[in-house]
Design a protein around this motif. Structure first.
Motif, PDB file in Angstrom:
ATOM      1  N   ARG A 313       0.833  -1.207   0.000  1.00 40.74           N
ATOM      2  CA  ARG A 313       0.000   0.000   0.000  1.00 40.74           C
ATOM      3  C   ARG A 313       0.866   1.256   0.000  1.00 40.74           C
ATOM      4  N   GLU A 314       1.941   1.245   0.797  1.00 43.51           N
ATOM      5  CA  GLU A 314       2.831   2.412   0.852  1.00 43.51           C
ATOM      6  C   GLU A 314       3.532   2.623  -0.495  1.00 43.51           C
ATOM      7  N   ARG A 316       2.403   1.759  -3.476  1.00 44.69           N
ATOM      8  CA  ARG A 316       1.422   2.292  -4.429  1.00 44.69           C
ATOM      9  C   ARG A 316       1.125   3.761  -4.127  1.00 44.69           C
TER      10      ARG A 316
END
Length: 321
Positions: A313-314, A316
Motif C-alpha cells: 500500500r505504501e 502504491r
C-alpha cells in the motif's frame, strides 16, 4: 524559542545541491517562524571551499570555531565510487573534518551526516556498534570498510542516539528536515510543505535493482533464462545444462560475483519484477504474485515487507503522490 547554532562542515568538492538544500531548509525555517532561530555556520579546513560545480563558499576554520554548537551536519562530497571516497579520506581537509567531528561528538554535540559524509563518521569510529545507513550504491563497500557498523542501507535516514545518518545525495533534504524535526515537528512539516518536498523513508527500491544487476556473461545469461520463466517453477539444473555448465559451477559463479546462491538470486529477480508491476499500478497484488511465480499474495507481501521495510500500500501510495 531558543537560538540554535548549527555547524555545517564543507570540504572541496562538496555536493552543491546537498549543501544548498541544507542551507535553504534552515533559511526557510527562519523565514516561516519569523525569527533568526537557526544560525548556520559553515566550517572547513580552509577559509574558502570550492564546491563540486565550482561555487566558492566562505568558511570559518575548524580551529577558529568559537562557542558551542547545537548540531553538526557533515555534508557529502563528490565521488563516483567508493574507491574515490576512500582516497579523499586520506586528504588533509577530510582528516581535519574527521578530527573536528570526533571532538564535537566527545563534547556531546549531536552529529549528522549524509551520503559520502557518512564515511567521515565511520572513519572517526563514531558508528561502531551503532545502526546507520549510507548511500545505497556504495553500501557494500561501506560495510566492508567499517565492519562494526550495523548498516541497513534500506533506510534513507537512521537515528542512533545523538547520531543521524542519511543516504544518497538528495537525502541531505531528509537529514536537514530530521534535524529540524527534533527541535520542532510542526515547523519541519511547514518547511516541507513550503518547499514541496516529502520524506523518503526508504532506499530499498534502488538496492533491489542494484543487487540484481551483475556484469558477468554467465550470470546475465542465467538472468535472461530465469526472467523468461518467472511465472512458473524455475528448473535450475535444466537452466544450467542449457547454459553449458553444471549446477555446482553456476552456484560457485553466482556466489562469487553476486554473493547470492541461485535460489537467492532468483528471489531477487522475482522481487524486482514484482516491484516494477506494483509501481506500474495496473494489476492486483494477487495477479502480480502469480506473474512472478508465487502461489500466494501473502508470500509476496511478506517478501516485500522483509526486503524493503514497507508494504504494498505504501509503495502504491508513493507512486500516486
Amino acid at each position: 524559542m531558543r537560538h540554535m547554532r548549527i555547524a555545517v562542515t564543507l570540504v572541496d568538492g562538496v555536493f552543491d545541491s546537498g549543501l544548498s538544500a541544507v542551507l535553504d531548509i534552515f533559511a526557510t525555517a527562519n523565514a516561516l517562524s519569523g525569527t533568526s532561530r537557526f544560525e548556520v555556520v559553515r566550517l572547513g579546513a580552509s577559509p574558502e571551499i570550492t564546491s563540486g560545480q565550482g561555487a566558492r563558499h566562505p568558511a570559518k576554520r575548524f580551529r577558529g570555531a568559537l562557542g558551542a554548537f547545537d548540531h553538526v551536519l557533515v555534508t557529502g562530497f563528490g565521488a563516483s565510487n567508493a574507491d574515490e571516497v576512500k582516497q579523499r579520506l586520506r586528504d588533509d581537509d577530510l582528516k581535519a573534518t574527521v578530527s573536528w567531528v570526533v571532538t564535537q561528538h566527545a563534547h556531546k554535540t549531536p552529529v549528522h551526516a549524509a551520503c559520502s559524509g557518512t564515511w567521515v563518521l565511520g572513519a572517526g569510529g563514531l558508528l561502531d556498534g551503532r545502526e546507520a545507513t549510507t548511500s545505497w550504491w556504495f553500501a557494500d563497500a561501506f560495510q566492508a570498510a567499517f565492519p562494526r557498523v550495523r548498516l541497513d542501507a534500506r533506510y534513507a535516514v537512521v537515528r542512533s542516539g545523538a547520531l543521524t545518518t542519511a543516504g544518497a545525495a538528495f537525502a541531505h533534504v531528509d537529514l536537514a528536515l530530521d534535524v529540524l524535526r527534533r527541535e520542532s515537528p510542526s515547523l519541519a512539516s511547514r518547511v516541507a510543505d513550503h518547499l514541496v518536498t516529502e520524506s523518503r523513508p526508504s532506499q530499498a527500491l534502488y538496492l533491489v535493482e542494484h543487487h540484481a544487476r551483475v556484469d558477468d556473461p554467465l550470470v546475465r545469461a542465467f538472468e535472461r533464462e530465469v526472467t523468461a520463466s518467472l511465472s512458473g517453477s524455475v528448473d535450475l539444473p535444466r537452466i544450467a545444462k542449457r547454459l553449458g555448465t553444471s549446477l555446482r559451477s553456476l552456484q560457485r559463479k553466482l556466489t562469487a560475483v553476486s554473493g547470492r546462491s541461485p535460489l537467492q538470486f532468483v528471489r531477487q529477480l522475482r522481487l524486482r519484477r514484482a516491484l516494477a508491476l506494483v509501481q506500474k499500478g495496473e494489476h492486483s497484488i494477487e495477479e502480480i504474485a502469480a506473474q512472478v511465480g508465487y502461489q500466494s499474495a501473502h508470500t509476496l507481501r511478506q517478501l516485500i515487507r522483509k526486503e524493503l521495510g514497507t508494504g504494498v500500500r505504501e509503495l502504491r501510495g508513493r507512486r500516486q503522490r
